[in-house]
Design a protein around this motif. Structure first.
Motif, PDB file in Angstrom:
ATOM      1  N   GLN A 176      65.078  -8.294 -22.919  1.00 19.81           N
ATOM      2  CA  GLN A 176      66.087  -9.284 -22.499  1.00 19.81           C
ATOM      3  C   GLN A 176      67.471  -8.657 -22.459  1.00 19.81           C
ATOM      4  OE1 GLN A 176      68.792 -10.831 -24.033  1.00 19.81           O
ATOM      5  NE2 GLN A 176      68.542  -9.834 -26.035  1.00 19.81           N
ATOM      6  N   ASP A 177      67.719  -7.692 -23.359  1.00 21.54           N
ATOM      7  CA  ASP A 177      69.021  -7.039 -23.377  1.00 21.54           C
ATOM      8  C   ASP A 177      69.210  -6.154 -22.149  1.00 21.54           C
ATOM      9  OD1 ASP A 177      71.511  -6.464 -24.748  1.00 21.54           O
ATOM     10  OD2 ASP A 177      70.701  -4.445 -25.024  1.00 21.54           O
ATOM     11  N   LEU A 202      67.826  -6.691 -19.225  1.00 19.07           N
ATOM     12  CA  LEU A 202      67.944  -7.550 -18.049  1.00 19.07           C
ATOM     13  C   LEU A 202      69.298  -8.244 -17.970  1.00 19.07           C
ATOM     14  CD1 LEU A 202      64.404  -9.121 -18.107  1.00 19.07           C
ATOM     15  CD2 LEU A 202      65.405  -7.993 -16.116  1.00 19.07           C
ATOM     16  N   GLY A 203      69.864  -8.584 -19.124  1.00 19.45           N
ATOM     17  CA  GLY A 203      71.075  -9.416 -19.122  1.00 19.45           C
ATOM     18  C   GLY A 203      70.702 -10.869 -18.901  1.00 19.45           C
ATOM     19  N   ASP A 204      71.715 -11.702 -18.646  1.00 23.70           N
ATOM     20  CA  ASP A 204      71.503 -13.153 -18.554  1.00 23.70           C
ATOM     21  C   ASP A 204      70.397 -13.533 -17.576  1.00 23.70           C
ATOM     22  OD1 ASP A 204      73.471 -13.880 -20.342  1.00 23.70           O
ATOM     23  OD2 ASP A 204      75.040 -13.745 -18.815  1.00 23.70           O
ATOM     24  N   LEU A 205      69.363 -14.202 -18.063  1.00 25.05           N
ATOM     25  CA  LEU A 205      68.308 -14.679 -17.180  1.00 25.05           C
ATOM     26  C   LEU A 205      68.768 -15.937 -16.443  1.00 25.05           C
ATOM     27  CD1 LEU A 205      64.839 -14.263 -18.866  1.00 25.05           C
ATOM     28  CD2 LEU A 205      66.251 -12.631 -17.667  1.00 25.05           C
ATOM     29  N   VAL A 206      68.388 -16.028 -15.171  1.00 21.88           N
ATOM     30  CA  VAL A 206      68.746 -17.211 -14.380  1.00 21.88           C
ATOM     31  C   VAL A 206      67.519 -17.980 -13.879  1.00 21.88           C
ATOM     32  CG1 VAL A 206      71.016 -16.359 -13.753  1.00 21.88           C
ATOM     33  CG2 VAL A 206      69.084 -15.793 -12.288  1.00 21.88           C
ATOM     34  N   GLU A 256      63.927 -13.303 -13.939  1.00 18.28           N
ATOM     35  CA  GLU A 256      64.982 -12.839 -13.036  1.00 18.28           C
ATOM     36  C   GLU A 256      66.336 -13.057 -13.684  1.00 18.28           C
ATOM     37  OE1 GLU A 256      64.523 -14.057  -8.977  1.00 18.28           O
ATOM     38  OE2 GLU A 256      65.800 -12.350  -8.417  1.00 18.28           O
ATOM     39  N   SER A 257      67.125 -11.991 -13.736  1.00 19.73           N
ATOM     40  CA  SER A 257      68.466 -12.078 -14.322  1.00 19.73           C
ATOM     41  C   SER A 257      69.504 -11.931 -13.226  1.00 19.73           C
ATOM     42  CB  SER A 257      68.657 -10.971 -15.352  1.00 19.73           C
ATOM     43  OG  SER A 257      68.779  -9.724 -14.702  1.00 19.73           O
ATOM     44  N   VAL A 258      70.767 -12.044 -13.595  1.00 18.93           N
ATOM     45  CA  VAL A 258      71.841 -11.807 -12.639  1.00 18.93           C
ATOM     46  C   VAL A 258      71.655 -10.433 -12.013  1.00 18.93           C
ATOM     47  CG1 VAL A 258      74.339 -11.647 -12.358  1.00 18.93           C
ATOM     48  CG2 VAL A 258      73.395 -13.238 -14.021  1.00 18.93           C
ATOM     49  N   LYS A 259      71.168  -9.496 -12.840  1.00 17.06           N
ATOM     50  CA  LYS A 259      71.084  -8.102 -12.410  1.00 17.06           C
ATOM     51  C   LYS A 259      69.812  -7.774 -11.632  1.00 17.06           C
ATOM     52  CE  LYS A 259      70.628  -4.393 -15.286  1.00 17.06           C
ATOM     53  NZ  LYS A 259      70.908  -3.720 -16.568  1.00 17.06           N
TER      54      LYS A 259
END
Lengths: 129, 360
Positions: free
Chosen positions: A34-35, A37-41, A62-65
Motif C-alpha cells: 500500500q505504501d 502504491l500510495g492513496d488508493l482510489v 488502483e491508486s492515484v499513481k
C-alpha cells in the motif's frame, strides 16, 4: 520501515493471508504494497462464488499513481468481499491488515498455505528487492 | 549524480517519500497525496520548487531578445512586475520549454523555466542571446517555495514585515515584486490563489519552518501534478515537447500573432501548421471506476489520439485527463484501458479553478 505482522503468511507479490480456521482465509495487500502504491482510489473485487487457482489475477487495486493486479495466493472460492472498500478504498492505506482486507476464500487444499512465506521470509524478500 | 535542494533536510525531517525527478531528489509525498491535494484546495499547502531555473535577462536589447525568443510578446508587458506565460519554440515550431517571464523594465526581465530542461534551455538562451546586447545570469543562489491555497496569502502575510506587506498589498494575479529579501509573485501551478516566493538559499529552511509553524502543510510533486491537471495546466515533456506544436497543446492563447512583423523563432512553421492543423489538446472525463493514464490510446471517428496526462481527480472524485486528438474529434472518444475500450466524455482541458468544478 513497513509493518509486517508475525501471525500472517505472505507472497512475493505482496499479498497477505490470514488463516481464519475451517478452511477460510482472509486476503489483503501488505503495508509495503500500500505504501508503494500510495492513496488508493478504486478496488475491483472478485464476485462471490467465483473460483480461482493460485497465481490467478483476482482483484485490482488502483491508486492515484498506478493500477496493480492482486493475485490469488492459493486456490479457492470467494466467499466474501470487503464491500466497505467500494466507498472507502483508503482503508487499504490506513489499515492494510485489518479494515483494509480485500476478500475471503474457501480454500481447496489447506496444505497450500505451507507454500507461502512466513513473516521472516517476507521480510527477507523485501530486503532483496 | 543526485541533486538536492537546500530544503532537502527539511523534507527528510518531515518524513517525505523522495523520488528522482530529472536528477533531483524531490519529495513525491509526505503522507497521503490526496490529503496534500485537498489541503491546497481548502486551506494552504507549500511546495519546494527550488529545482526550477531562474534566469535574469538584462541589457539594452533585453526586450528585443525576448521578442525574438518567445511566442508570446513581452511588449504586452508595460506595468512593472507583470508576468507573462509563454512557449519558447524551435525553428520547427515545437516547444523547447514553457516559462514565465517577469517584466521590471524594457532592459530588465526575469525568466523562470523548468528544471528538467535546464541544460538545453540555457544552451538555447545563450545561442539566441549571442545576436543581442543582453546579459543572462542564472540565479542558482535562490531557492523557491510555492505557497498555494485559499488561505495562502493571509498566512504568508502574517510572516511578512510591514514594508513587505505594503509591497504586496492589492497585488493582482500574475505579478511579482522584490520586497526586501523576498521576491514574491502571485503565480502558481495549482489553480488556487497564492504566492511563489524566491529567496536566498541560506534563508530557505528558516522560512519553510516558519510556514510550517504557521500551519502550511508541506506537499509533494504527486499533489502538484494532480492539482495542475485539475487546473488545466500543461506539464512540459508530457503534454507538449519539441515535436508538438503549441497549437496542438492548448497553448494557442500564448501565441502573439500581432504585430505581424515580429519575427519570433518558430513563427513560420507555426503559421504553416495553423493553416493545416491536425491535432488539438482536449480534456477527458470518466465517471466510471478506473483511472485514465498517460500513454493510453484513443480512438474515435476522426482518427486516433493519445492521453498525455491522466489521473484521479481528488476534487471531482473521478478520473480526468488531457488527450491529444484529431481536430475533428467530437463529444466522445474511446480509451484503451487494461485491454478494453471505454467510452469517455470530451471537455475543455480545465477541470477545477479556485476549489470549484468547471464541469457542467
Amino acid at each position: 520501515m513497513s509493518k509486517i505482522l508475525p501471525e500472517l503468511k505472505y507472497t512475493d507479490s505482496h499479498e497477505w493471508v490470514r488463516d481464519e480456521g475451517n478452511g477460510i482465509v482472509t486476503i489483503g495487500i501488505s503495508d509495503h504494497a500500500q505504501d508503494l502504491l500510495g492513496d488508493l482510489v478504486h478496488v475491483d473485487l472478485p464476485d462471490v462464488g467465483a473460483g480461482f487457482t493460485a497465481g490467478d489475477e483476482i482483484a485490482v487495486v488502483e491508486s492515484v499513481k498506478a493500477a496493480s493486479d492482486v493475485y490469488a495466493p492459493i486456490a479457492g472460492e470467494v466467499v466474501e468481499v470487503n464491500e466497505e472498500l467500494e466507498d472507502s478504498p483508503e482503508l487499504v492505506n490506513t489499515d492494510p491488515y485489518n479494515d483494509g482486507w480485500l476478500f475471503k476464500l474457501k480454500v481447496e487444499d489447506e496444505g497450500e498455505l505451507d507454500s507461502l512465506l512466513d513473516a521472516e521470509g517476507y521480510e527477507q524478500a523485501l530486503d532483496d528487492e | 549524480m543526485t541533486l538536492k535542494t537546500v530544503l532537502h533536510a527539511k523534507h527528510i525531517e518531515a518524513g517525505a517519500k523522495l523520488v528522482d525527478f530529472h536528477g533531483w531528489e524531490m519529495p513525491i509525498r509526505y503522507g497521503s497525496q490526496i490529503e496534500e491535494h485537498q489541503v491546497v484546495r481548502e486551506k494552504a499547502g507549500m511546495f519546494d520548487v527550488s529545482h526550477m531555473t531562474v534566469v535574469d535577462v538584462k541589457g539594452a536589447q533585453a526586450q528585443a531578445f525576448l521578442q525574438k525568443l518567445l511566442a508570446n510578446d513581452v511588449a504586452k508587458l508595460t506595468v512593472k512586475g507583470k508576468a507573462l506565460y509563454s512557449g519558447m519554440l524551435n525553428e520547427h515550431g515545437g516547444v523547447i520549454d514553457d516559462l514565465i517571464v517577469y517584466y521590471f523594465s524594457e532592459t530588465d526581465y526575469r525568466l523562470v523555466v523548468n528544471s528538467a530542461t535546464r541544460e538545453k534551455d540555457l544552451a538555447w538562451l545563450n545561442k539566441v542571446a549571442a545576436d543581442f546586447d543582453v546579459n543572462l545570469t542564472e540565479r542558482e543562489e535562490l531557492a523557491m517555495i510555492a505557497v498555494q491555497g485559499p488561505e495562502a496569502i493571509s498566512i504568508v502575510g502574517s510572516l511578512l514585515t510591514e514594508a513587505q506587506k505594503q509591497a504586496v498589498a492589492g497585488m493582482k494575479p500574475f505579478f511579482g515584486v522584490q520586497a526586501d529579501d523576498l521576491f514574491i509573485a502571485t503565480t502558481g501551478y495549482t489553480g488556487e490563489a497564492g504566492y511563489e516566493i524566491l529567496l536566498a538559499n541560506e534563508q530557505a529552511a528558516d522560512f519553510w519552518q516558519k510556514l510550517l509553524d504557521a500551519g502550511v502543510a508541506p506537499c509533494g510533486l504527486g499533489a502538484r501534478d494532480t492539482l495542475r491537471l485539475e487546473a488545466g495546466m500543461n506539464l512540459y515533456g508530457q503534454d507538449m515537447d519539441e515535436n508538438v506544436s503549441p497549437l496542438a497543446a492548448n497553448m494557442g492563447w500564448t501565441i502573439a500573432w500581432q504585430p505581424e512583423e515580429r519575427d519570433f523563432i518558430g513563427r513560420q512553421a507555426l503559421t504553416e501548421y495553423k493553416n493545416n492543423q491536425t491535432e488539438k489538446l482536449v480534456g477527458l472525463v470518466m465517471l466510471d471506476k478506473g483511472v485514465l493514464r498517460a500513454g493510453s490510446k484513443i480512438r474515435c471517428e476522426a482518427g486516433e489520439g493519445i492521453i498525455t496526462s491522466g489521473t484521479f481527480s481528488p476534487t471531482l472524485g473521478h478520473s480526468i485527463a488531457f488527450a491529444r486528438v484529431p481536430v475533428a474529434t467530437g463529444e466522445e472518444v474511446e480509451v484503451e484501458m487494461r485491454k478494453k475500450w471505454v467510452t469517455v466524455k470530451v471537455v475543455k482541458p480545465a477541470f477545477v479553478r479556485n476549489g470549484k468544478s468547471l464541469l457542467n
